[in-house]
Design a protein around this motif. Structure first.
Motif, mmCIF file in Angstrom:
data_model
loop_
_atom_site.group_PDB
_atom_site.id
_atom_site.type_symbol
_atom_site.label_atom_id
_atom_site.label_comp_id
_atom_site.label_asym_id
_atom_site.label_seq_id
_atom_site.Cartn_x
_atom_site.Cartn_y
_atom_site.Cartn_z
ATOM 1 N N ALA A 38 21.766 -23.957 -2.974
ATOM 2 C CA ALA A 38 22.228 -24.587 -1.729
ATOM 3 C C ALA A 38 21.348 -24.129 -0.574
ATOM 4 N N ARG A 39 21.498 -24.826 0.530
ATOM 5 C CA ARG A 39 20.733 -24.485 1.733
ATOM 6 C C ARG A 39 21.625 -24.682 2.958
ATOM 7 N N ILE A 40 21.531 -23.751 3.897
ATOM 8 C CA ILE A 40 22.263 -23.860 5.153
ATOM 9 C C ILE A 40 21.389 -24.645 6.125
ATOM 10 N N ASN A 41 21.991 -25.634 6.798
ATOM 11 C CA ASN A 41 21.199 -26.422 7.733
ATOM 12 C C ASN A 41 20.775 -25.569 8.926
ATOM 13 N N LYS A 42 19.766 -26.030 9.655
ATOM 14 C CA LYS A 42 19.209 -25.237 10.760
ATOM 15 C C LYS A 42 20.229 -24.941 11.849
ATOM 16 N N GLY A 43 21.209 -25.805 12.011
ATOM 17 C CA GLY A 43 22.246 -25.568 13.009
ATOM 18 C C GLY A 43 23.289 -24.557 12.568
ATOM 19 N N GLY A 44 23.263 -24.219 11.291
ATOM 20 C CA GLY A 44 24.191 -23.229 10.762
ATOM 21 C C GLY A 44 25.619 -23.724 10.651
ATOM 22 N N THR A 45 25.800 -25.039 10.477
ATOM 23 C CA THR A 45 27.143 -25.592 10.397
ATOM 24 C C THR A 45 27.482 -26.163 9.030
ATOM 25 N N HIS A 46 26.478 -26.480 8.237
ATOM 26 C CA HIS A 46 26.694 -27.125 6.947
ATOM 27 C C HIS A 46 25.939 -26.406 5.829
ATOM 28 N N LEU A 47 26.497 -26.521 4.661
ATOM 29 C CA LEU A 47 25.880 -25.995 3.450
ATOM 30 C C LEU A 47 25.645 -27.187 2.527
ATOM 31 N N THR A 48 24.398 -27.435 2.184
ATOM 32 C CA THR A 48 24.047 -28.572 1.337
ATOM 33 C C THR A 48 23.731 -28.081 -0.067
ATOM 34 N N LYS A 49 24.426 -28.644 -1.051
ATOM 35 C CA LYS A 49 24.146 -28.297 -2.444
ATOM 36 C C LYS A 49 22.785 -28.856 -2.838
ATOM 37 N N ILE A 50 22.081 -28.130 -3.680
ATOM 38 C CA ILE A 50 20.770 -28.543 -4.161
ATOM 39 C C ILE A 50 20.867 -28.741 -5.672
ATOM 40 N N ASP A 51 20.315 -29.849 -6.160
ATOM 41 C CA ASP A 51 20.286 -30.079 -7.607
ATOM 42 C C ASP A 51 19.457 -28.992 -8.271
ATOM 43 N N TRP A 52 19.953 -28.461 -9.356
ATOM 44 C CA TRP A 52 19.243 -27.435 -10.102
ATOM 45 C C TRP A 52 19.414 -27.696 -11.587
ATOM 46 N N ASN A 53 18.546 -27.093 -12.371
ATOM 47 C CA ASN A 53 18.592 -27.250 -13.812
ATOM 48 C C ASN A 53 18.062 -25.970 -14.448
ATOM 49 N N VAL A 54 18.923 -25.292 -15.191
ATOM 50 C CA VAL A 54 18.529 -24.079 -15.900
ATOM 51 C C VAL A 54 18.891 -24.269 -17.363
ATOM 52 N N ASP A 55 17.881 -24.317 -18.199
ATOM 53 C CA ASP A 55 18.080 -24.508 -19.642
ATOM 54 C C ASP A 55 18.938 -25.727 -19.947
ATOM 55 N N GLY A 56 18.732 -26.795 -19.193
ATOM 56 C CA GLY A 56 19.454 -28.036 -19.410
ATOM 57 C C GLY A 56 20.806 -28.121 -18.727
ATOM 58 N N LYS A 57 21.247 -27.046 -18.110
ATOM 59 C CA LYS A 57 22.538 -27.041 -17.404
ATOM 60 C C LYS A 57 22.315 -27.373 -15.940
ATOM 61 N N THR A 58 23.179 -28.238 -15.412
ATOM 62 C CA THR A 58 23.047 -28.643 -14.009
ATOM 63 C C THR A 58 24.279 -28.289 -13.187
ATOM 64 N N SER A 59 25.250 -27.658 -13.799
ATOM 65 C CA SER A 59 26.431 -27.193 -13.073
ATOM 66 C C SER A 59 27.052 -26.041 -13.858
ATOM 67 N N SER A 60 27.810 -25.234 -13.144
ATOM 68 C CA SER A 60 28.533 -24.151 -13.806
ATOM 69 C C SER A 60 29.680 -23.719 -12.900
ATOM 70 N N PRO A 61 30.764 -23.243 -13.489
ATOM 71 C CA PRO A 61 31.879 -22.756 -12.674
ATOM 72 C C PRO A 61 31.461 -21.597 -11.760
ATOM 73 N N THR A 62 30.574 -20.744 -12.248
ATOM 74 C CA THR A 62 30.129 -19.605 -11.435
ATOM 75 C C THR A 62 29.355 -20.072 -10.218
ATOM 76 N N THR A 63 28.450 -21.017 -10.395
ATOM 77 C CA THR A 63 27.674 -21.528 -9.267
ATOM 78 C C THR A 63 28.587 -22.200 -8.254
ATOM 79 N N THR A 64 29.532 -22.985 -8.719
ATOM 80 C CA THR A 64 30.485 -23.632 -7.817
ATOM 81 C C THR A 64 31.265 -22.583 -7.041
ATOM 82 N N ARG A 65 31.700 -21.545 -7.722
ATOM 83 C CA ARG A 65 32.433 -20.456 -7.069
ATOM 84 C C ARG A 65 31.553 -19.781 -6.014
ATOM 85 N N HIS A 66 30.290 -19.545 -6.342
ATOM 86 C CA HIS A 66 29.369 -18.913 -5.388
ATOM 87 C C HIS A 66 29.174 -19.782 -4.147
#
Length: 79
Positions: A38-66
């Motif tokens: 994820a990335r915080i916008n320059k204004g510091g008001t929003h958090l934007t999720k970023i697509d990721w892929n690790v060993d074919g996985k694109t989501s995980s409960p741990t990442t969502t929790r983080h």
């Protein structure tokens, strides 16, 4: 692996709950373990999720929790 000094130099936020596997760097990039999720916008008001892929996985409960934890701790809206 970065030394403790190098880690603290580049880390803007270190969270007590997930201090070994979650960090937000000075440039607003949010890392779960060593993956940019994820990335915080320059204004510091929003958090934007970023697509990721690790060993074919694109989501995980741990990442969502983080991502949700960062947003809650910093008072950000997830977009």
């Amino acid at each position: 692996m970065a030394s403790e000094y190098e880690y603290k130099q580049y880390c803007q936020y270190e969270f007590e709950k997930y201090k070994h596997n979650l960090r937000v760097e000075n440039n607003g990039k949010v890392y779960s373990y060593n993956t940019l999720v994820a990335r915080i916008n320059k204004g510091g008001t929003h958090l934007t999720k970023i697509d990721w892929n690790v060993d074919g996985k694109t989501s995980s409960p741990t990442t969502t929790r983080h991502i949700n934890y960062v947003a809650q701790q910093l008072g950000l809206e997830i977009v």
